[in-house]
Design a protein around this motif. Sequence first.
Motif, PDB file in Angstrom:
ATOM      1  N   UNK A  12     -31.788  -2.657  11.090  1.00 45.32           N
ATOM      2  CA  UNK A  12     -32.010  -2.660   9.641  1.00 45.32           C
ATOM      3  C   UNK A  12     -31.694  -1.294   9.040  1.00 45.32           C
ATOM      4  N   UNK A  13     -31.118  -1.301   7.850  1.00 43.69           N
ATOM      5  CA  UNK A  13     -30.870  -0.071   7.110  1.00 43.69           C
ATOM      6  C   UNK A  13     -31.422  -0.230   5.709  1.00 43.69           C
ATOM      7  N   UNK A  14     -32.255   0.742   5.319  1.00 39.59           N
ATOM      8  CA  UNK A  14     -32.849   0.736   3.978  1.00 39.59           C
ATOM      9  C   UNK A  14     -32.480   2.041   3.277  1.00 39.59           C
ATOM     10  N   UNK A  15     -32.012   1.938   2.054  1.00 42.83           N
ATOM     11  CA  UNK A  15     -31.677   3.101   1.247  1.00 42.83           C
ATOM     12  C   UNK A  15     -32.416   2.999  -0.078  1.00 42.83           C
ATOM     13  N   UNK A  16     -33.220   4.022  -0.375  1.00 45.45           N
ATOM     14  CA  UNK A  16     -33.997   4.025  -1.625  1.00 45.45           C
ATOM     15  C   UNK A  16     -34.793   2.731  -1.787  1.00 45.45           C
ATOM     16  N   UNK A  17     -35.479   2.327  -0.713  1.00 42.45           N
ATOM     17  CA  UNK A  17     -36.359   1.156  -0.705  1.00 42.45           C
ATOM     18  C   UNK A  17     -35.623  -0.174  -0.842  1.00 42.45           C
ATOM     19  N   UNK A  18     -34.311  -0.156  -0.727  1.00 37.79           N
ATOM     20  CA  UNK A  18     -33.538  -1.391  -0.768  1.00 37.79           C
ATOM     21  C   UNK A  18     -32.876  -1.623   0.584  1.00 37.79           C
ATOM     22  N   UNK A  19     -33.115  -2.796   1.181  1.00 35.21           N
ATOM     23  CA  UNK A  19     -32.493  -3.117   2.462  1.00 35.21           C
ATOM     24  C   UNK A  19     -31.016  -3.401   2.223  1.00 35.21           C
ATOM     25  N   UNK A  20     -30.170  -2.582   2.835  1.00 37.63           N
ATOM     26  CA  UNK A  20     -28.734  -2.715   2.651  1.00 37.63           C
ATOM     27  C   UNK A  20     -28.076  -3.493   3.785  1.00 37.63           C
ATOM     28  N   UNK A  28     -24.458   4.797   2.461  1.00 31.91           N
ATOM     29  CA  UNK A  28     -25.063   5.834   1.647  1.00 31.91           C
ATOM     30  C   UNK A  28     -24.009   6.434   0.724  1.00 31.91           C
ATOM     31  N   UNK A  29     -24.360   6.671  -0.499  1.00 33.91           N
ATOM     32  CA  UNK A  29     -23.386   7.180  -1.459  1.00 33.91           C
ATOM     33  C   UNK A  29     -23.219   8.686  -1.375  1.00 33.91           C
ATOM     34  N   UNK A  30     -24.215   9.386  -0.854  1.00 33.80           N
ATOM     35  CA  UNK A  30     -24.130  10.828  -0.789  1.00 33.80           C
ATOM     36  C   UNK A  30     -24.061  11.285   0.648  1.00 33.80           C
ATOM     37  N   UNK A  31     -23.480  12.462   0.863  1.00 34.87           N
ATOM     38  CA  UNK A  31     -23.356  13.010   2.208  1.00 34.87           C
ATOM     39  C   UNK A  31     -24.616  13.771   2.550  1.00 34.87           C
ATOM     40  N   UNK A  32     -25.171  13.504   3.741  1.00 36.42           N
ATOM     41  CA  UNK A  32     -26.328  14.236   4.229  1.00 36.42           C
ATOM     42  C   UNK A  32     -25.832  15.369   5.100  1.00 36.42           C
ATOM     43  N   UNK A  33     -26.436  16.527   4.956  1.00 33.92           N
ATOM     44  CA  UNK A  33     -25.991  17.672   5.744  1.00 33.92           C
ATOM     45  C   UNK A  33     -27.127  18.237   6.562  1.00 33.92           C
ATOM     46  N   UNK A  34     -26.751  18.883   7.650  1.00 30.28           N
ATOM     47  CA  UNK A  34     -27.724  19.501   8.540  1.00 30.28           C
ATOM     48  C   UNK A  34     -28.346  20.696   7.846  1.00 30.28           C
ATOM     49  N   UNK A  35     -29.657  20.895   8.042  1.00 30.50           N
ATOM     50  CA  UNK A  35     -30.348  22.013   7.435  1.00 30.50           C
ATOM     51  C   UNK A  35     -29.771  23.322   7.939  1.00 30.50           C
ATOM     52  N   UNK A  36     -29.758  24.333   7.090  1.00 31.85           N
ATOM     53  CA  UNK A  36     -29.224  25.630   7.470  1.00 31.85           C
ATOM     54  C   UNK A  36     -30.319  26.436   8.123  1.00 31.85           C
ATOM     55  N   UNK A  66     -33.221   7.489   3.297  1.00 29.74           N
ATOM     56  CA  UNK A  66     -32.452   6.680   4.246  1.00 29.74           C
ATOM     57  C   UNK A  66     -33.343   6.368   5.440  1.00 29.74           C
ATOM     58  N   UNK A  67     -33.470   5.086   5.763  1.00 27.33           N
ATOM     59  CA  UNK A  67     -34.240   4.656   6.928  1.00 27.33           C
ATOM     60  C   UNK A  67     -33.431   3.640   7.721  1.00 27.33           C
ATOM     61  N   UNK A  68     -33.268   3.907   8.992  1.00 22.97           N
ATOM     62  CA  UNK A  68     -32.632   2.968   9.903  1.00 22.97           C
ATOM     63  C   UNK A  68     -33.685   2.614  10.938  1.00 22.97           C
ATOM     64  N   UNK A  69     -33.999   1.333  11.065  1.00 21.30           N
ATOM     65  CA  UNK A  69     -35.120   0.965  11.926  1.00 21.30           C
ATOM     66  C   UNK A  69     -34.854  -0.368  12.629  1.00 21.30           C
ATOM     67  N   UNK A  70     -35.591  -0.568  13.724  1.00 14.20           N
ATOM     68  CA  UNK A  70     -35.428  -1.764  14.546  1.00 14.20           C
ATOM     69  C   UNK A  70     -36.682  -2.624  14.498  1.00 14.20           C
TER      70      UNK A  70
END
Length: 233
Positions: free
Chosen positions: A69-77, A15-23, A223-227
């Motif tokens: 599997x890892x998909x980012x913005x509808x693209x399987x990475x 992933x190109x951007x950092x994901x942060x926990x909701x405040x 971001x989707x990580x799936x099995x």
Amino acid sequence: MKKTFLPLLLALSIISCKNSESDNSDAEMTSETTEVASSEQKDGIGNTIAMANGLDKFKDATEVEFTFNVKVNDTVRSSRHWKWNTKTSEISLTEGDITQSYTKTDSIPEDKVSIDQKFINDSYWLLFPYQLVWSDAKLTEEKEVAAPISGDTLTKLEVAYNTDGGYTPGDTYDIYYGDDHMIEEWVYKAAGGDRQMATTWEDYEEFMGIPIAKMHKSEDGNFQLYFTDIVIK
């Protein structure tokens, strides 16, 4: 099982951007924090969560097969298919048309370390609840906490690893679960606090009586990580 640590940086690097926990600092709720001593974790909350997720049944499993599997913005990475003999510790990885194998021991050959890193990463996503028993971590439980994505009131368990040993020492995982002790969300925090990522745990399905969360999504769903191709026998 040897103590290991989850190198979620393998997923984060996709992933190109950092994901942060909701405040959730404005949430009006009272919470109770309880640190669970390391000596108690296997018989306490760690064991309770692991058993709720089928640890007793997993002891009878001889083979585990799955595709990570890892998909980012509808693209399987990334897509990695694993076959794991839990009795002999023989593991094979297929990526594209290339298959590599090794036997997991306390001493991994240098040319197999990169495969082992991937296996630890992928299998931790698949079976993280068992690591509350299998590996060493400091557990701190906090009741009635707002989950980072849904905002639901759940119990939070901070799982903090030591700063030495493993591939990514010092990582922390905040897992959020309900009364059934099934993980609904979690936040991964890299050592040093410079990276973190929150995802769901959803789409549970049972395999040989073992519940597996097949889907993990970021809050925005990009971001989707799936099995897929899961087989436990």
